[in-house]
Structures are given as C-alpha cells and as structure tokens.
Design a protein around this motif. Sequence first.
Motif, PDB file in Angstrom:
ATOM      1  N   THR A   1       8.900  -7.236  20.013  1.00  0.00           N
ATOM      2  CA  THR A   1       9.259  -5.754  19.761  1.00  0.00           C
ATOM      3  C   THR A   1      10.688  -5.650  19.639  1.00  0.00           C
ATOM      4  OG1 THR A   1       9.044  -5.475  22.071  1.00  0.00           O
ATOM      5  CG2 THR A   1       7.082  -5.150  20.819  1.00  0.00           C
ATOM      6  N   ASN A   2      11.584  -6.612  20.440  1.00  0.00           N
ATOM      7  CA  ASN A   2      12.961  -6.485  20.391  1.00  0.00           C
ATOM      8  C   ASN A   2      13.607  -6.692  19.163  1.00  0.00           C
ATOM      9  OD1 ASN A   2      12.783  -5.808  23.262  1.00  0.00           O
ATOM     10  ND2 ASN A   2      12.748  -7.847  23.697  1.00  0.00           N
ATOM     11  N   ARG A   3      12.678  -7.325  18.144  1.00  0.00           N
ATOM     12  CA  ARG A   3      13.570  -7.711  16.913  1.00  0.00           C
ATOM     13  C   ARG A   3      13.945  -6.362  16.256  1.00  0.00           C
ATOM     14  NH1 ARG A   3      13.581 -12.468  14.361  1.00  0.00           N
ATOM     15  NH2 ARG A   3      13.099 -11.405  12.500  1.00  0.00           N
ATOM     16  N   ILE A   4      14.929  -6.462  15.445  1.00  0.00           N
ATOM     17  CA  ILE A   4      15.265  -4.869  14.734  1.00  0.00           C
ATOM     18  C   ILE A   4      14.279  -4.657  13.378  1.00  0.00           C
ATOM     19  CG2 ILE A   4      17.031  -6.270  13.166  1.00  0.00           C
ATOM     20  CD1 ILE A   4      17.238  -3.035  14.699  1.00  0.00           C
ATOM     21  N   ASP A   5      13.811  -5.807  12.915  1.00  0.00           N
ATOM     22  CA  ASP A   5      12.846  -5.549  11.869  1.00  0.00           C
ATOM     23  C   ASP A   5      11.382  -4.700  12.516  1.00  0.00           C
ATOM     24  OD1 ASP A   5      14.039  -8.491  11.615  1.00  0.00           O
ATOM     25  OD2 ASP A   5      13.582  -7.859   9.762  1.00  0.00           O
ATOM     26  N   TYR A   6      10.904  -5.242  13.588  1.00  0.00           N
ATOM     27  CA  TYR A   6       9.927  -4.372  14.338  1.00  0.00           C
ATOM     28  C   TYR A   6      10.476  -2.807  14.541  1.00  0.00           C
ATOM     29  CZ  TYR A   6       6.094  -3.118  17.287  1.00  0.00           C
ATOM     30  OH  TYR A   6       5.220  -2.535  17.638  1.00  0.00           O
ATOM     31  N   SER A   7      11.627  -2.967  15.050  1.00  0.00           N
ATOM     32  CA  SER A   7      11.951  -1.314  15.364  1.00  0.00           C
ATOM     33  C   SER A   7      12.153  -0.455  14.207  1.00  0.00           C
ATOM     34  CB  SER A   7      13.291  -1.521  16.124  1.00  0.00           C
ATOM     35  OG  SER A   7      13.961  -0.318  16.511  1.00  0.00           O
ATOM     36  N   ILE A   8      12.668  -1.096  13.036  1.00  0.00           N
ATOM     37  CA  ILE A   8      12.917  -0.394  11.816  1.00  0.00           C
ATOM     38  C   ILE A   8      11.123   0.089  11.152  1.00  0.00           C
ATOM     39  CG2 ILE A   8      13.367  -0.497   9.353  1.00  0.00           C
ATOM     40  CD1 ILE A   8      15.646  -2.078  10.122  1.00  0.00           C
ATOM     41  N   LEU A   9      10.443  -0.931  11.436  1.00  0.00           N
ATOM     42  CA  LEU A   9       8.929  -0.436  11.031  1.00  0.00           C
ATOM     43  C   LEU A   9       8.456   0.567  11.927  1.00  0.00           C
ATOM     44  CD1 LEU A   9       7.487  -3.947  10.469  1.00  0.00           C
ATOM     45  CD2 LEU A   9       8.205  -2.361   8.766  1.00  0.00           C
ATOM     46  N   GLU A  10       8.713   0.699  13.245  1.00  0.00           N
ATOM     47  CA  GLU A  10       8.310   1.755  14.235  1.00  0.00           C
ATOM     48  C   GLU A  10       9.077   3.085  13.656  1.00  0.00           C
ATOM     49  OE1 GLU A  10       6.518   1.813  16.740  1.00  0.00           O
ATOM     50  OE2 GLU A  10       5.541   0.072  16.365  1.00  0.00           O
ATOM     51  N   SER A  11      10.419   3.005  13.277  1.00  0.00           N
ATOM     52  CA  SER A  11      11.021   4.378  12.895  1.00  0.00           C
ATOM     53  C   SER A  11      10.614   4.871  11.814  1.00  0.00           C
ATOM     54  CB  SER A  11      12.486   3.889  12.678  1.00  0.00           C
ATOM     55  OG  SER A  11      13.163   3.494  14.136  1.00  0.00           O
ATOM     56  N   ASN A  12      10.183   3.915  10.828  1.00  0.00           N
ATOM     57  CA  ASN A  12       9.482   4.601   9.383  1.00  0.00           C
ATOM     58  C   ASN A  12       8.102   5.002   9.766  1.00  0.00           C
ATOM     59  OD1 ASN A  12      11.221   3.695   7.298  1.00  0.00           O
ATOM     60  ND2 ASN A  12      10.897   1.620   7.521  1.00  0.00           N
ATOM     61  N   LYS A  13       7.324   4.440  10.546  1.00  0.00           N
ATOM     62  CA  LYS A  13       6.103   4.984  10.918  1.00  0.00           C
ATOM     63  C   LYS A  13       6.036   6.307  11.764  1.00  0.00           C
ATOM     64  CE  LYS A  13       1.953   3.823  14.028  1.00  0.00           C
ATOM     65  NZ  LYS A  13       1.400   2.992  15.098  1.00  0.00           N
ATOM     66  N   ALA A  14       7.133   6.605  12.316  1.00  0.00           N
ATOM     67  CA  ALA A  14       7.284   7.982  13.117  1.00  0.00           C
ATOM     68  C   ALA A  14       7.583   8.750  11.958  1.00  0.00           C
ATOM     69  CB  ALA A  14       8.615   7.815  14.182  1.00  0.00           C
ATOM     70  N   LEU A  15       8.520   8.396  11.054  1.00  0.00           N
ATOM     71  CA  LEU A  15       8.821   9.376  10.139  1.00  0.00           C
ATOM     72  C   LEU A  15       7.782   9.698   9.167  1.00  0.00           C
ATOM     73  CD1 LEU A  15      12.142   8.006   8.710  1.00  0.00           C
ATOM     74  CD2 LEU A  15      11.542  10.337   9.655  1.00  0.00           C
ATOM     75  N   GLN A  16       6.782   8.946   8.873  1.00  0.00           N
ATOM     76  CA  GLN A  16       5.702   9.083   8.126  1.00  0.00           C
ATOM     77  C   GLN A  16       4.686  10.010   8.818  1.00  0.00           C
ATOM     78  OE1 GLN A  16       4.919   8.255   5.055  1.00  0.00           O
ATOM     79  NE2 GLN A  16       6.720   7.232   4.827  1.00  0.00           N
ATOM     80  N   ALA A  17       4.646   9.787  10.216  1.00  0.00           N
ATOM     81  CA  ALA A  17       3.749  10.761  11.096  1.00  0.00           C
ATOM     82  C   ALA A  17       4.207  12.110  10.975  1.00  0.00           C
ATOM     83  CB  ALA A  17       3.787  10.221  12.481  1.00  0.00           C
ATOM     84  N   LEU A  18       6.023  12.190  11.090  1.00  0.00           N
ATOM     85  CA  LEU A  18       6.136  13.624  11.025  1.00  0.00           C
ATOM     86  C   LEU A  18       6.141  14.168   9.628  1.00  0.00           C
ATOM     87  CD1 LEU A  18       9.540  13.030  12.887  1.00  0.00           C
ATOM     88  CD2 LEU A  18       7.657  14.180  13.627  1.00  0.00           C
ATOM     89  N   ASP A  19       5.936  13.310   8.729  1.00  0.00           N
ATOM     90  CA  ASP A  19       5.910  13.912   7.101  1.00  0.00           C
ATOM     91  C   ASP A  19       4.592  14.633   7.248  1.00  0.00           C
ATOM     92  OD1 ASP A  19       6.387  14.517   4.588  1.00  0.00           O
ATOM     93  OD2 ASP A  19       5.815  12.609   3.889  1.00  0.00           O
TER      94      ASP A  19
END
Length: 305
Positions: A287-305
């Motif tokens: 979870t400390n990898r930047i790739d995983y963090s970017i996926l989490e951010s995209n998931k949060a944006l999709q949830a808000l959408d």
Amino acid sequence: MHNYQIPNMKPFYRLLILIMLLPLLGNAQDNTEISSSFTLEQSINYALENAINIKNALIDEQISDAKVKETRGIGLPQINGSVTLQHNAKLQRFYTTYNPNGFSIGGDLSQVPGIQAGDVVAAQNFFQLPSNGTAAVSINQILFNNSYLIGLKAANAYRGLAKKTTQQSREQIIENVTKAYFGVVINTERIKLFESNIARVDSLFKSTKALNENGFAEAIDVDRIEVTLNNLIIERDKFIGIQDLSLQVLKFNMNYPMDKDIVITGDLNSMKIDHDLNYLTQDWNYTNRIDYSILESNKALQALD
C-alpha cells in the motif's frame, strides 16, 4: 578639369567580412556547446528539469490547485452590485386637442391669443424626470448544498491525484534514466573488453603467422586464430551500434537534444552497487507504493462521481 578622390574602402570591406563571418562564429560557438558530460546524478537532475512528463504533471498540479480555489469560491458569500443612470436631454411631449369646457393637460389656455376649441396643443412631460438612476446591492450565501460539498471533495481528491501523478512521473523518469545510463556504461565496458581481446588475438595472429612462414606452426592454427579475430571484430562492431542506440535512448529519457553529442563520465569501477537486497522484503507493504495510492485516488473519484 576636376580632381575626384577615390574614397577609402578598407573600413567597408572589413565590416563586410565581419558580417559574413558572424554565422561561422556562431556555429563555432554552438559546436563548443554541443558536447556535454554527465554523471548519473547529473543525468537524473537534467531529466527531472526537462522531461515533458514532469512539466505536464506540474501543470496539472497548478490546474488542480486552481480548481480547488474555484470550487471553494462558489461557497463564499457572493456580492453583486449594479448601478444604472439615465439622462434624457429632451423629454417627449404630450399632445391633445384643446377643449375649453373640459380638462386640459396644459392648464388654463383661455388667455392664449388665437386659441380655439379643437386646436392641438402640446404640454411638457411632467410624468418623467429628465434624469434618473438606480443602485442595487445583493449578497448570496450557500447555507447547504450537497452538490457543492461533493464537488469540493472531488476537487481536493483531484488535487491529491495530480500530486501523486507527479511523484509517479518522477520515479519513472529516475528509473528509466538509470537503466539507460547503466546500459551505456555496460556497453562501454564491453567495447573496451573487446578492444583488449582484439589487440591480444591480433598480436597472437601476427606471431603465429610469422611462425608458420618459418615452418614452426601449422597453417590451420593461423586460420583458427584469424577466424577468432574476425569474430571479435564483428562482435565489437555490433556493440558499437548498440552503444549508439543506448545513447539515443538515454537522450530520449533525459529529453536531451538528439542532434547533440553526450558524454558519459561514469564507469563500473566508480559505481557502488548494493548486493544485499534482503532489506527490500523487510516490513514491505504494497500500500506504500505510489501506483497503489493512485489507484485508491481514482477509486475515490469514481465514488464521488
């Protein structure tokens, strides 16, 4: 008879020659600035300053910051004001038929000389002012709006995603430049090794050929050594071509001008490589990898959408 003096043309020729030499001088100066030497650290720093991906990512960060401010500004008190001013230089008059027995907009006109019943009379417009103006001020404030709150969360999430994308781009550039740089260094060492082997085998070939000419060596031995020498030369030339390609790859990852020469100053002997990789698996968390963090951010944006 008049005496004409021929003007001195030497200064003119000097100026003309100087103008003609300026482009050559400029090219000479450019040629002196073409070659640049880079260590691994200098190559990475140059790439981080000039890479297109980094510049685009930084622009996206600025856009995300502006978007957050824009969205936040929607919820702040909105003050609107307006001022209008109208001036009528000439007011429109009223026209009516004069009736002495009825009401007249012009007042009592019986004393006007020559006026008769049925005449058209004009009167000043007393219903309209020559000048008038208005001023208004309004204040609006959003007390509660669910769409605004979600939009504010989305703007903050987008800003966080832009910053993470910049970090990911930096890591990718560092990785690509490092790989390309080590590829150039390794090929340089390979070419040096081939040059050393070619010199050694060439010396052996010449001495064996001399021995064969004097009857102390077989001709097949000379042929074997010659084949080995030719194979080494072919392999060296192949790696010289690979080296040119490796330099082009390094320039591309650095966003360095492709038409300019580049010199790599590092070698394998001066580079310290850590062979103990056990620390990489200790307390490792994906979870400390930047790739995983970017996926989490995209998931949060999709949830808000």
